[in-house]
Design a protein around this motif. Structure first.
Motif, short mmCIF file in Angstrom:
data_model
loop_
_atom_site.label_atom_id
_atom_site.label_comp_id
_atom_site.label_asym_id
_atom_site.label_seq_id
_atom_site.Cartn_x
_atom_site.Cartn_y
_atom_site.Cartn_z
N VAL A 659 1.32 -1.28 -0.27
CA VAL A 659 -0.13 -0.06 -0.18
C VAL A 659 0.80 1.32 -0.21
O VAL A 659 0.56 2.23 -0.85
CB VAL A 659 -0.98 0.40 1.15
CG1 VAL A 659 -1.50 1.33 1.31
CG2 VAL A 659 -1.60 -1.29 1.04
N ALA A 660 1.87 1.02 0.73
CA ALA A 660 2.82 2.35 0.88
C ALA A 660 3.39 2.42 -0.20
O ALA A 660 4.03 4.04 -0.84
CB ALA A 660 3.42 2.45 1.86
N LEU A 661 3.73 1.75 -1.35
CA LEU A 661 4.15 2.09 -2.30
C LEU A 661 3.15 2.52 -3.26
O LEU A 661 4.22 3.17 -4.75
CB LEU A 661 4.41 0.92 -3.54
CG LEU A 661 5.76 -0.21 -2.49
CD1 LEU A 661 5.59 -1.25 -3.36
CD2 LEU A 661 6.98 0.60 -2.44
N GLY A 662 2.06 3.16 -3.32
CA GLY A 662 1.47 3.79 -4.01
C GLY A 662 1.84 4.90 -3.68
O GLY A 662 1.23 6.31 -4.24
N ARG A 666 7.99 10.81 0.99
CA ARG A 666 8.51 10.75 1.76
C ARG A 666 7.95 9.00 2.23
O ARG A 666 8.91 7.83 2.06
CB ARG A 666 9.06 10.97 2.96
CG ARG A 666 10.59 10.52 3.82
CD ARG A 666 10.10 11.18 4.66
NE ARG A 666 11.12 10.57 5.87
CZ ARG A 666 10.91 10.27 7.10
NH1 ARG A 666 10.00 11.02 7.78
NH2 ARG A 666 12.07 9.92 7.97
N THR A 667 7.10 8.93 2.37
CA THR A 667 6.21 7.58 2.68
C THR A 667 6.59 6.26 1.93
O THR A 667 7.41 5.49 1.99
CB THR A 667 5.00 7.64 3.37
OG1 THR A 667 4.73 8.66 3.85
CG2 THR A 667 4.63 6.47 3.72
N GLY A 668 6.51 7.18 0.55
CA GLY A 668 6.76 5.80 -0.63
C GLY A 668 8.11 5.74 -0.96
O GLY A 668 8.30 4.46 -1.60
N VAL A 669 8.99 6.53 -0.89
CA VAL A 669 10.11 6.25 -1.27
C VAL A 669 10.59 5.50 -0.13
O VAL A 669 11.70 4.61 -0.53
CB VAL A 669 11.06 8.33 -1.76
CG1 VAL A 669 12.09 7.67 -1.55
CG2 VAL A 669 10.67 8.63 -2.42
N ARG A 694 16.36 4.18 -9.89
CA ARG A 694 14.94 5.30 -10.30
C ARG A 694 15.30 6.11 -9.39
O ARG A 694 14.77 7.83 -9.07
CB ARG A 694 13.98 4.66 -10.66
CG ARG A 694 13.85 3.57 -11.91
CD ARG A 694 12.47 3.31 -12.62
NE ARG A 694 11.88 2.43 -11.44
CZ ARG A 694 11.52 1.35 -11.94
NH1 ARG A 694 12.75 1.20 -12.93
NH2 ARG A 694 11.29 0.71 -10.78
N LEU A 695 15.38 5.75 -7.92
CA LEU A 695 15.11 5.99 -6.87
C LEU A 695 16.17 6.91 -5.82
O LEU A 695 16.03 7.78 -5.22
CB LEU A 695 14.78 5.50 -5.21
CG LEU A 695 13.92 3.83 -5.29
CD1 LEU A 695 13.49 3.06 -4.43
CD2 LEU A 695 11.92 4.76 -5.03
N ARG A 696 17.23 6.84 -6.84
CA ARG A 696 18.51 7.73 -6.24
C ARG A 696 18.27 9.06 -6.08
O ARG A 696 18.84 9.60 -5.21
CB ARG A 696 19.58 7.08 -7.45
CG ARG A 696 20.77 8.03 -7.08
CD ARG A 696 22.31 7.00 -5.70
NE ARG A 696 21.82 6.14 -5.94
CZ ARG A 696 22.91 5.04 -5.71
NH1 ARG A 696 22.81 4.86 -4.23
NH2 ARG A 696 23.16 3.36 -6.08
N SER A 697 17.83 9.80 -6.95
CA SER A 697 17.47 11.05 -7.44
C SER A 697 16.51 11.34 -5.74
O SER A 697 17.29 12.49 -4.69
CB SER A 697 17.40 11.39 -8.20
OG SER A 697 17.29 13.14 -8.10
N PRO A 698 15.16 11.53 -5.91
CA PRO A 698 14.82 11.99 -4.15
C PRO A 698 15.52 11.46 -2.56
O PRO A 698 15.49 12.04 -2.36
CB PRO A 698 13.13 11.16 -4.75
CG PRO A 698 13.92 10.17 -5.01
CD PRO A 698 15.12 10.16 -6.58
N LEU A 713 20.45 4.72 3.28
CA LEU A 713 20.53 3.71 1.52
C LEU A 713 22.00 3.61 0.95
O LEU A 713 21.84 2.84 0.21
CB LEU A 713 20.70 5.74 0.86
CG LEU A 713 20.86 5.51 -0.42
CD1 LEU A 713 20.09 5.18 -1.56
CD2 LEU A 713 21.24 7.42 -0.65
N ALA A 714 22.78 4.12 2.08
CA ALA A 714 24.03 3.42 2.28
C ALA A 714 23.56 1.89 2.22
O ALA A 714 24.64 1.09 1.48
CB ALA A 714 24.85 3.82 3.58
N ARG A 715 23.40 1.61 3.19
CA ARG A 715 23.05 -0.33 3.47
C ARG A 715 22.88 -0.63 2.10
O ARG A 715 22.85 -1.95 1.61
CB ARG A 715 22.48 -0.62 4.56
CG ARG A 715 21.84 -1.79 4.86
CD ARG A 715 20.62 -2.09 5.78
NE ARG A 715 20.85 -3.57 7.00
CZ ARG A 715 19.98 -4.07 7.72
NH1 ARG A 715 20.19 -3.34 8.59
NH2 ARG A 715 20.21 -5.16 7.84
#
Length: 1001
Positions: A659-662, A666-669, A694-698, A713-715
């Motif tokens: 659900v959060a992926l929608g 920040r929640t979705g990211v 695709r997520l790298r920028s945000p 993100l590092a992990r």
């Protein structure tokens, strides 16, 4: 004899109709589907929709809404108001309220007539309304499939678009088909649909297509169907030429006296569109001119109030227009048969007529039960009554705010600001000053997601705020800080500090909550940045000053204090503060959510995974009961994924994230980042890597502000790189641990440190020492300090690599040292130590492999034992066993290696860790290490990877085949082969195998 308005048979759209039937069949099985149909004006979108909806009325609940052409002034959620009224007519008000659940009162935001004393508090937020409508449609569709059709999306207000996006993305159950149409020629560059449609298409639930023009044969078929006879060749040729395959134009051309003669056909499309209109009587034309000023559709009640004739004259004129196929009518409203007709008639109005008619609509709406301040504003503006337009725009701001239509609030705020200088007593009429309107408009823009414009407006307000009281200026500074934070830009904390300096202690009346509120926000900013000591001090100050503030504010302050104490290592103190925060939050949904989110995250951080899951699941269940599972509860769902992954409950974690992926915020990211890690452990590293890119920028923007995101993100990046065998990248992603800009969060530091240590071990054993030195130095291949002319000599390169590996191992050990007191270090520290011991063994000059890897073997034995600790993530034990197996192979202890591989594989398979199952198979496929393989012409031992490559050379594999077997590129395999030839002094691959197998002398 006149031709009918349209063909009774749908011509040229058979495949489109069949596709809609297929989509409905899928939706009827419980899988939400959405279809977006575009096309130019007159292409037949409405006709196709009418045909399909007419077919399905017996088997589905059909809910049709239309967007109205009033520029940017359409009433918020106008099509959904019609949809809701239709639903009430179909299933009854009682059933609608029952299906809506506890928050049914929020529906009054769509239909004000539903407001009563049972309504929930009004400030529940737009997403609360969105979830309520989604739940309502789901529950109603469980009994009978629902088709939600919205026409003319190009005229939709932003609130309608946001609600539609929420429904399409977030609906989880029920049988729902969403049909949307729009005019592609009305979507120029900069139109909101330009970005909205591609975003919507990102979900696999959406199908989108454009209706094409009819071919010549289809035009002929349509003409014959309309006429009931075969037309003469000249007329058909002229219709085909003029219509250019657009069905509406075909129908209009045929409608001119039944196409008795092609000689009478109009020369321009404007003449064509107005041809039927110009044949009407003057009263009927006058009625259509009045109607056109009101939009594509107008209720009979409103039209009667605006029309200046008698009721009989209105009926006669309307009947004539309906008979001429210009209007359609139902039980409540008149509708232009096509928007092109309305547009042509409205454009034909004289200036005096336009002003007069819009004024009449405004006057009628003032006293109408369907009164809309937004439409009032538009009509008074069109009537050039600036004062009334100003008042209506002010009212429209409040009206739209009650409906959570923040984009409309902002649009009306912009209008108030535009009209301000033209209204002499603007401050008296508004009850405020221009700065207040700027601030309100900026806030609405923020809530509508337009933080860039919100920031610009609040800066304009600050520029005019010099003469304002300090408290107002402080609030504007706070707002600016919030907007910067929403844009993931730095500066929020500094603005909050400036705001606090503007209202020092004692500057505000007793009981004013502004200072504790500012301090609480500042504490939160400092906590997110990893400045825990400062956050603790600020939170304590907020608590001290908030004694007279509501419990909600005090709960949040204790909450931030608690999280900061835990992360700073004062764990017991932190959880005691969480208890206070939870008690104070009782009865307040927002504060309770914040408490549950932070407390469950803290439990996960200290390794209390099962407790973290229970707490988060409890919060999700409560959110579900209140009907806010997909809004307020979304953070808890995303928060639950991390401890579920640690417990090895991967499928449940994926379900929580779904659900959060929608969400796009920040929640979705954050949820997507968890998804990356899930895919890694599921054995899909390439898929995880594609998503991560695709997520790298945000994520990077968010990581600039939040240490937790930076470490997460590092992990994730490091784990993806390790899974892909890209150890250079894994090191570059994680090597900064323990140094700025990283701040220490022990629960997050340890896994990142483990990835960095694994990358170091792999670089230590790599085939190209020059490359490894360059990577360890922080650049790329050949960028290290030993990459000059001397690095061409193998001995110099090997010496440089040894020095670099030992230095980095010491540095990582120093990072580990202060983390040893953290609860989860009991599981992670031995594993990190084992990786570092392995890296030292790889560069050891000792030729005897058993001796060389003895320390690493013992370290991995301890790591595997520690991985059985209750605080260890589930995947840590099979991972440690497989790493121990690889070291046993390198030391030449094949029987121990086989035993460890078997144990590790069984655990990985039982736990569903596909990545480790594949790793076990790869290790098990390796031949025994050669006892004498360390010998070479230069006395240099082969690395772990070179041993693997040598074994595959012996099997006769090419470089490409070696690369495929080891998950490396053919070019990298070639580098390893060259290194083996150099170390063994061989001139061929066969000779290298022979020389490496000779006993050491």
């Amino acid at each position: 004899m006149r031709a009918p308005a349209s063909s009774t048979t749908l011509v040229g759209r058979e495949s489109d109709l069949a596709a809609l039937r297929d989509e409905f069949a899928t939706a009827s099985r419980g899988e939400l589907r959405a279809v977006v149909i575009g096309g130019e004006a007159g292409i037949g979108k409405s006709r196709l929709l009418d045909e399909f909806l007419g077919e399905q009325e017996q088997s589905a609940t059909v809910l049709l809404g239309r967007c109205v052409d009033l520029g940017d002034d359409g009433a918020p959620y106008a099509p959904f108001a019609a949809v809701l009224r239709r639903l009430i007519q179909t299933v009854g008000l009682e059933r609608v309220l029952e299906a809506a659940g506890p928050g049914a009162g929020v529906l009054s935001a769509l239909l004000p007539e539903l407001a009563d004393d049972s309504a929930v508090p009004p400030r529940t937020g737009a997403e609360r309304l969105y979830e309520l409508v989604t739940v309502l449609l789901e529950r109603v569709s469980a009994e009978r499939p629902v088709i939600l059709a919205i026409e003319d999306l190009h005229w939709a207000d932003r609130s309608t678009l946001e609600l539609l996006r929420f429904i399409v993305r977030m609906a989880e159950s029920g049988r729902l088909l969403v049909l949307l149409t729009y005019r592609s020629d009305e979507v120029p560059r900069g139109h909101v649909l330009r970005s909205w449609l591609p975003e919507l298409e990102r979900t696999r639930r959406v199908t989108r297509w454009e209706l094409a023009r009819l071919g010549d044969e289809q035009v002929a078929e349509l003409v014959e169907e309309l006429l009931g006879r075969v037309p003469d060749d000249g007329s058909l040729e002229r219709v085909t030429e003029l219509s250019e395959g657009v069905p509406f134009f075909v129908e209009e051309l045929v409608g001119i006296d039944g196409l008795r003669s092609g000689d009478d056909l109009p020369e321009t499309l404007r003449e064509l569109v107005l041809a039927r209109y110009e044949r009407l009587s003057e009263p009927a034309q006058r009625l259509l001119r009045v109607l056109a000023a009101g939009g594509v559709c107008v209720t009979h009640e409103l039209l009667a109030a605006v029309f200046d004739g008698t009721p009989d004259e209105l009926d006669a004129a309307a009947r004539e227009a309906v008979t001429a196929n210009l209007l359609a009518a139902d039980s409540t409203e008149y509708l232009f048969r096509h928007a092109l007709v309305r547009e042509a008639i409205h454009a034909d109005l004289l200036p005096g007529e336009r002003t007069r008619y819009h004024a009449r609509y405004a006057e009628a709406l003032e006293v109408s039960p369907q009164r809309s301040a937004v439409q009032l504003s538009a009509h008074w503006l069109a009537a050039h009554d600036v004062r009334r337009a100003f008042l209506a725009s002010l009212e429209a701001m409040e009206e739209a705010k009650r409906s959570y239509a923040y984009a409309t609030v902002a649009a009306m705020g912009d209008r108030v600001l535009e009209l301000w200088d033209g209204v002499p007593d603007a401050e008296v009429l508004s009850g405020s000053d221009r700065v207040a309107v700027l601030a309100q408009t900026a806030s609405a823009l923020r809530n509508a997601g337009n933080n860039e414009r919100a920031l610009a407006l609040v800066e304009a307000a600050l520029a005019e705020a010099d003469e304002l009281p300090p408290s107002r200026r402080a609030r504007l500074l706070r707002d600016k800080g919030q907007y910067l934070g929403n844009l993931n830009r730095p500066g929020s904390a500094q603005l909050l500090e400036q705001a606090l300096a503007t209202v020092p202690p004692g500057a505000l009346p007793s009981g004013d909550p502004l200072r504790p509120h500012l301090m609480t926000e500042l504490a939160a900013q400092r906590m997110l940045a990893g400045h825990f000591d400062a956050a603790i001090e600020t939170a304590r100050g907020a608590i001290a000053e908030a004694q007279e503030s509501p419990a909600r504010m005090r709960s949040i302050a204790h909450n931030i204090l608690a999280a900061s104490l835990v992360e700073s290592g004062r764990i017991d103190e932190g959880f005691a503060e969480f208890e206070i925060a939870g008690t104070l939050a009782a009865g307040d949904a927002g504060a309770t959510l914040r408490y549950l989110v932070n407390a469950s995250d803290a439990l996960n951080s200290v390794g209390r995974y099962a407790e973290a899951v229970r707490m988060a699941e409890e919060g999700v269940a409560r959110a579900r009961e209140r009907g806010v599972e997909r809004t307020s509860g979304i953070w808890l769902a995303a928060n639950t994924a991390e401890p579920l992954i640690a417990l090895g409950r991967y499928e449940q974690a994926a379900a929580m994230l779904r659900v959060a992926l929608g969400f796009d915020d920040r929640t979705g990211v954050t949820a997507q980042l968890q998804r990356v890690r899930l895919w890694v452990w599921h054995g899909e590293p390439k898929r995880a890597d594609d998503l991560l890119r695709r997520l790298r920028s945000p994520l990077r923007a968010l990581a600039e502000l939040e240490q937790q995101t930076r470490l997460a993100l590092a992990r994730a990046s490091g784990e993806v790189a390790i899974a892909l065998g890209d150890y250079d990248r894994a090191w570059l992603e994680t090597r900064g641990i323990g140094a700025p800009p990283f701040c220490s969060l022990p629960g997050y530091d340890l896994p990142v440190l483990a990835v960095a240590s694994r990358a170091l071990a792999e670089l230590a054993g790599a085939a190209d020492p020059v490359r490894s030195v360059g990577v360890l130095a922080g650049g790329g291949a050949g960028s290290g300090p030993e990459s000059g002319p001397e690095s061409g000599r193998p001995a110099a390169a090997e010496a440089a690599l040894t020095a670099a590996v030992l230095a980095e191992a010491r540095r990582l050990e120093s990072v580990l040292e202060p983390l040893r007191t953290w609860p989860t270090a009991a599981a992670w520290a031995p594993l990190i130590e084992a990786e570092l011991t392995t890296s030292r063994a790889a560069v050891s000059p000792t030729a005897d492999r058993t001796e060389r890897y003895a320390g690493a073997a013992a370290a991995w034995e301890q790591a595997a034992s520690a991985a059985e600790h209750p605080l260890a993530p589930a995947q840590l034990l099979p991972y440690a066993l497989l790493r121990a197996a690889r070291v046993a192979q390198l030391s030449g202890d094949r029987s121990r290696a086989d035993r460890l591989v078997t144990q590790g594989r069984e655990l990985a398979e039982a736990g569903g860790v596909a990545m480790l199952v594949r790793a076990a198979d790869a290790i098990g496929a390796q031949p025994p290490a050669r006892a004498a393989a360390a010998a070479s012409a230069q006395g240099q031992p082969l690395t772990e990877r070179e041993e693997q490559v040598l074994a595959l050379i012996e099997q006769g594999l090419s470089n490409k085949q070696i690369g495929e077997r080891l998950y490396i590129s053919a070019k990298t395999a070639s580098v390893h082969v060259s290194s083996i030839l150099r170390k063994t002094g061989a001139s061929s691959r066969t000779e290298a195998v022979y020389l490496a197998s000779r006993p050491v002398t």
